[in-house]
Design an enzyme around this catalytic site. Structure first.
Site, PDB file in Angstrom:
ATOM      1  N   GLN A 260       0.842  -1.207   0.000  1.00 44.99           N
ATOM      2  CA  GLN A 260       0.000   0.000   0.000  1.00 44.99           C
ATOM      3  C   GLN A 260       0.875   1.254   0.000  1.00 44.99           C
ATOM      4  O   GLN A 260       1.807   1.366   0.804  1.00 44.99           O
ATOM      5  CB  GLN A 260      -0.931   0.057   1.213  1.00 44.99           C
ATOM      6  CG  GLN A 260      -1.953   1.191   1.036  1.00 44.99           C
ATOM      7  CD  GLN A 260      -2.783   1.492   2.260  1.00 44.99           C
ATOM      8  OE1 GLN A 260      -2.248   1.855   3.310  1.00 44.99           O
ATOM      9  NE2 GLN A 260      -4.094   1.364   2.141  1.00 44.99           N
TER      10      GLN A 260
ATOM     11  N   CYS B  35      -6.561   7.414   5.020  1.00 44.73           N
ATOM     12  CA  CYS B  35      -5.871   7.707   6.277  1.00 44.73           C
ATOM     13  C   CYS B  35      -6.333   9.047   6.867  1.00 44.73           C
ATOM     14  O   CYS B  35      -6.247  10.081   6.202  1.00 44.73           O
ATOM     15  CB  CYS B  35      -4.361   7.706   6.065  1.00 44.73           C
ATOM     16  SG  CYS B  35      -3.478   7.972   7.619  1.00 44.73           S
TER      17      CYS B  35
ATOM     18  N   LYS C  47      -8.189   2.158  -1.586  1.00 42.61           N
ATOM     19  CA  LYS C  47      -8.899   1.971  -0.312  1.00 42.61           C
ATOM     20  C   LYS C  47      -9.393   3.327   0.161  1.00 42.61           C
ATOM     21  O   LYS C  47      -8.593   4.249   0.322  1.00 42.61           O
ATOM     22  CB  LYS C  47      -7.964   1.345   0.731  1.00 42.61           C
ATOM     23  CG  LYS C  47      -8.608   1.097   2.087  1.00 42.61           C
ATOM     24  CD  LYS C  47      -7.716   0.212   2.956  1.00 42.61           C
ATOM     25  CE  LYS C  47      -8.302  -0.072   4.325  1.00 42.61           C
ATOM     26  NZ  LYS C  47      -8.028   0.986   5.301  1.00 42.61           N
TER      27      LYS C  47
HETATM   28  C1  LIG Z   1      -3.415   1.408  14.290  1.00 45.13           C
HETATM   29  C2  LIG Z   1      -4.055   1.479  12.930  1.00 45.13           C
HETATM   30  C3  LIG Z   1      -3.247   1.625  11.806  1.00 45.13           C
HETATM   31  C4  LIG Z   1      -3.825   1.701  10.537  1.00 45.13           C
HETATM   32  N1  LIG Z   1      -3.024   1.846   9.433  1.00 45.13           N
HETATM   33  C5  LIG Z   1      -3.576   1.858   8.196  1.00 45.13           C
HETATM   34  C6  LIG Z   1      -2.761   1.922   7.028  1.00 45.13           C
HETATM   35  O1  LIG Z   1      -1.521   1.929   7.082  1.00 45.13           O
HETATM   36  N2  LIG Z   1      -3.392   1.970   5.815  1.00 45.13           N
HETATM   37  C7  LIG Z   1      -4.768   1.936   5.708  1.00 45.13           C
HETATM   38  O2  LIG Z   1      -5.299   1.966   4.588  1.00 45.13           O
HETATM   39  N3  LIG Z   1      -5.539   1.861   6.796  1.00 45.13           N
HETATM   40  C8  LIG Z   1      -4.988   1.800   8.022  1.00 45.13           C
HETATM   41  N4  LIG Z   1      -5.787   1.671   9.117  1.00 45.13           N
HETATM   42  C9  LIG Z   1      -7.237   1.512   8.926  1.00 45.13           C
HETATM   43  C10 LIG Z   1      -7.617   0.018   8.855  1.00 45.13           C
HETATM   44  O3  LIG Z   1      -7.033  -0.605   7.736  1.00 45.13           O
HETATM   45  C11 LIG Z   1      -9.155  -0.140   8.793  1.00 45.13           C
HETATM   46  O4  LIG Z   1      -9.620   0.508   7.643  1.00 45.13           O
HETATM   47  C12 LIG Z   1      -9.855   0.455  10.006  1.00 45.13           C
HETATM   48  O5  LIG Z   1      -9.185   0.084  11.202  1.00 45.13           O
HETATM   49  C13 LIG Z   1     -11.323   0.009  10.084  1.00 45.13           C
HETATM   50  O6  LIG Z   1     -11.431  -1.370  10.269  1.00 45.13           O
HETATM   51  P1  LIG Z   1     -11.783  -2.001  11.718  1.00 45.13           P
HETATM   52  O7  LIG Z   1     -12.972  -1.256  12.257  1.00 45.13           O
HETATM   53  O8  LIG Z   1     -12.088  -3.441  11.410  1.00 45.13           O
HETATM   54  O9  LIG Z   1     -10.587  -1.834  12.595  1.00 45.13           O
HETATM   55  C14 LIG Z   1      -5.236   1.610  10.392  1.00 45.13           C
HETATM   56  C15 LIG Z   1      -6.029   1.447  11.527  1.00 45.13           C
HETATM   57  C16 LIG Z   1      -5.463   1.383  12.790  1.00 45.13           C
HETATM   58  C17 LIG Z   1      -6.367   1.194  13.989  1.00 45.13           C
END
Ligand SMILES: Cc1cc2nc3c(=O)[nH]c(=O)nc-3n(C[C@H](O)[C@H](O)[C@H](O)COP(=O)(O)O)c2cc1C
Length: 310
Positions: free
Chosen positions: A75, A105, A143
């Site tokens: 990514q 993000c 995404k």
């Molecule tokens: C600590 C953390 C780091 C994340 N880093 C990224 C990332 O590098 N790239 C990205 O597209 N989303 C990132 N996300 C978002 C997750 O991929 C995801 O979209 C988001 O947590 C929602 O899903 P969930 O409710 O199942 O956790 C991050 C989320 C968290 C909590």
């Protein structure tokens, strides 16, 4: 949960239960563990396109996948066409089949630069980025979140734009930037986007149990699900959702994860591993003292012993 293969451009993905990119968590050690438990594909954390061109010192570590390019998506983030395409064509990404563009993000440092979710407010710019990255010949995916502010729903418009621009799949995190990571995802926004495009749509947000995954699929009609925090809190969700047999117990999984981290990172392992522990031990009874001891330990050997006592 309806299990099926996914086709992303010219790449076949073994199933539709994916592990999300998560900065600080989804290094090769963790990714390789959930791949063993059945994850269809896993994502590196977001990596700066500009950093790839200027040779940022962490690039190789962030993108390392032990040669497992089949199961790993890289990514990238950025908002300048030149750097985004150049990153896709760089040596670093040469072996990856799928490159995902981060448009979700919410972090201020990223947002203020016009990267990540900031792109959601400028669909023309987002389109130019996708088109430019597609010219690299890679399978490009995107995404997104469904907007910036409560009430926004740009999912359909962005999904159509992504498809028209040559993207091969889209992941929709069903929350807006303002939500960060809380609240129920907006299922109907994902459902509308799914019915507007033919490329695979992956639904993400708030999947912590098998039922959450089934509900997400039922309510959105998506082609697959992406687990994020739920994949860390319960990595065994991958084995149950995909029907993958495993001999790991939570204890042996934690130990193996820690040892793989040690191989990858050396000295900083113990400290880095600690952030996984609240996820792994959430809701477990009688673990308070061990949790506290792990949290103050700087020694891998000591943590291995503490895990054995769980
Ligand atoms: C600590 C953390 C780091 C994340 N880093 C990224 C990332 O590098 N790239 C990205 O597209 N989303 C990132 N996300 C978002 C997750 O991929 C995801 O979209 C988001 O947590 C929602 O899903 P969930 O409710 O199942 O956790 C991050 C989320 C968290 C909590």
């Amino acid at each position: 949960m309806r299990l099926k293969k996914l086709v992303i451009g010219n790449t076949s993905v073994k199933n539709n239960v994916l592990m999300a990119p998560m900065a600080g968590y989804t290094d090769y050690a963790f990714r390789s563990m959930v791949t063993e438990l059945g994850a269809g594909i896993t994502y590196t954390e977001l990596v700066s396109a500009k950093g790839l061109i200027y040779g940022g010192k962490n690039n190789s570590a962030l993108l390392y996948c032990g040669g497992d390019y089949e199961n790993t998506v890289a990514q990238i983030f950025g908002s300048e066409e030149y750097f985004m395409r150049a990153a896709c064509e760089s040596e670093y990404l040469k072996n990856f089949n799928i490159i995902d563009i981060n448009m979700g993000c919410p972090v201020p440092k990223v947002f203020k630069n016009g990267d990540g979710s900031a792109l959601l407010s400028d669909i023309k710019k987002a389109e130019r980025l996708v088109r430019e990255c597609v010219k690299s010949g890679k399978n490009i995916t995107v995404k997104i979140r469904i907007g910036l502010k409560k009430g926004d729903d740009i999912a359909t418009e962005f999904s159509k734009m992504a498809e028209d621009s040559g993207a091969k799949a889209i992941t929709i995190h069903g929350r807006v930037r303002e939500d960060y990571y809380s609240g129920e995802p907006n299922f109907s926004a994902i459902e509308r986007a799914k019915s507007a495009v033919s490329i695979p749509v992956i639904a993400n947000g708030g999947i912590f149990t098998e039922k959450d995954a089934a509900d997400m699929m039922d309510k959105t009609g998506a082609d697959g699900v992406m687990l994020a925090r739920g994949g860390i809190a319960n990595p065994f969700l991958f084995s149950s959702l995909t029907g993958t047999k495993t001999d790991y117990t939570l204890k042996s999984f934690m130990t193996e994860h820690l040892l793989r981290m040690q191989k990858l990172r050396g000295d900083m392992t113990a400290v880095e591993f600690r952030k996984f522990v609240p996820y792994y031990l959430k809701g477990k009874i009688g673990v308070k003292d061990i949790k506290a001891a792990i949290n103050s330990s700087c020694s891998v050997e000591e943590i291995v012993d503490l895990i054995a006592k769980l």
